[in-house]
Design an enzyme around this catalytic site. Structure first.
Site, PDB file in Angstrom:
ATOM      1  N   TYR A  11      54.961  59.047  27.566  1.00  0.00           N
ATOM      2  CA  TYR A  11      53.821  57.312  27.192  1.00  0.00           C
ATOM      3  C   TYR A  11      54.836  56.215  26.742  1.00  0.00           C
ATOM      4  O   TYR A  11      54.140  55.357  27.575  1.00  0.00           O
ATOM      5  CB  TYR A  11      52.856  57.533  26.274  1.00  0.00           C
ATOM      6  CG  TYR A  11      51.836  56.426  26.337  1.00  0.00           C
ATOM      7  CD1 TYR A  11      50.745  55.793  26.747  1.00  0.00           C
ATOM      8  CD2 TYR A  11      52.287  55.496  24.915  1.00  0.00           C
ATOM      9  CE1 TYR A  11      50.306  54.511  26.291  1.00  0.00           C
ATOM     10  CE2 TYR A  11      51.629  54.648  24.815  1.00  0.00           C
ATOM     11  CZ  TYR A  11      50.038  54.213  25.541  1.00  0.00           C
ATOM     12  OH  TYR A  11      49.228  53.146  25.398  1.00  0.00           O
TER      13      TYR A  11
ATOM     14  N   ALA B  17      58.595  55.918  26.861  1.00  0.00           N
ATOM     15  CA  ALA B  17      58.702  55.382  27.787  1.00  0.00           C
ATOM     16  C   ALA B  17      57.985  54.442  29.716  1.00  0.00           C
ATOM     17  O   ALA B  17      59.253  53.225  29.678  1.00  0.00           O
ATOM     18  CB  ALA B  17      59.275  56.629  28.975  1.00  0.00           C
TER      19      ALA B  17
END
Length: 234
Positions: A147, A149
């Site tokens: 999430y 990244a």
């Protein structure tokens, strides 16, 4: 009448923002994957155009673009729809390549593609581009890697678009909120101490009204200005 497109409008911050804009006379196009939840979220809002579908689906993005083209302008584009990725959250070593790509497609690639499609209308209206982000994009929390990244990529893509196109763009961290997504991240835990999504909308609207330079902002930094604007309107 100003026009906004807010993705992920069936719940949480997206729903609260759609209601706030509609109450102020905006026409709002919004979407969500669950048609029934979307219909329930916008029931009674005459100036809201619901379009059910998944923002990661190119055909759905075309449908959103057609609605905006029909309205003839776009003053505000808010990328709010996102996914946590595979649940329960897990260390990166346990996240497959497919799961990473699916998460990033929703959280970064799809918003970038939708922005590119809508840029002509957004720039013609001197509109504003907003991406809802998270402190996870700049911190390193265990099990939040996929999430986080995607949100980091979303931030970079949004502000690079601002630099390239001259459009005003903000990435906004609303802080932890009492939402279904946040509950999904902490199954079985009590998250009632988190603020309701509606509590953040005045600060977000204050940021938009202040129109600072493009950049990364925290909604909490505009809470006081939200109170000033509310007082001035009375």
């Amino acid at each position: 009448m100003p026009v906004a497109l807010v993705t992920g409008g069936s719940a949480g911050l997206g729903r609260a923002l759609v209601h706030s804009l509609a109450d102020d006379g905006w026409t709002v196009v919004t979407d969500a994957r669950d048609p029934e939840a979307l219909a329930a979220a916008v029931r009674g809002l005459d100036a809201v155009v619901p379009v059910a579908g998944d923002v990661a689906d190119p055909a759905h993005r075309q449908a959103l673009t057609r609605e905006v083209e029909w309205l003839g302008r776009l003053d505000l584009l808010v990328h709010n729809a996102s996914t946590l990725g595979p649940l329960p959250l897990r260390p990166l070593r346990d996240v497959t390549e497919r799961q990473l790509l699916d998460t990033w497609r929703t959280n970064a690639a799809a918003p970038a593609a939708l922005t590119a499609q809508l840029l002509p209308r957004l720039t013609a209206s001197a509109g504003t581009l907003v991406a809802i982000t998270s402190d996870a994009a700049v911190e390193h929390y265990e099990t939040w890697g996929a999430y986080a990244a995607g949100k980091a990529a979303l931030e970079h893509l949004t502000l690079t678009t601002a630099a390239e196109e001259g459009v005003r763009a903000y990435v906004v961290d609303p802080g932890d909120l009492r939402t279904r997504m946040h509950q999904d991240a902490f199954p079985g835990e009590d998250i009632s101490d988190r603020p309701e999504p509606e509590s953040v909308v005045p600060a977000l609207r204050a940021l938009l009204a202040a129109a600072p330079p493009s950049g990364r902002y925290r909604a909490a930094d505009y809470a006081d200005r939200a109170g000033d604007l509310a007082g001035a309107s009375r």
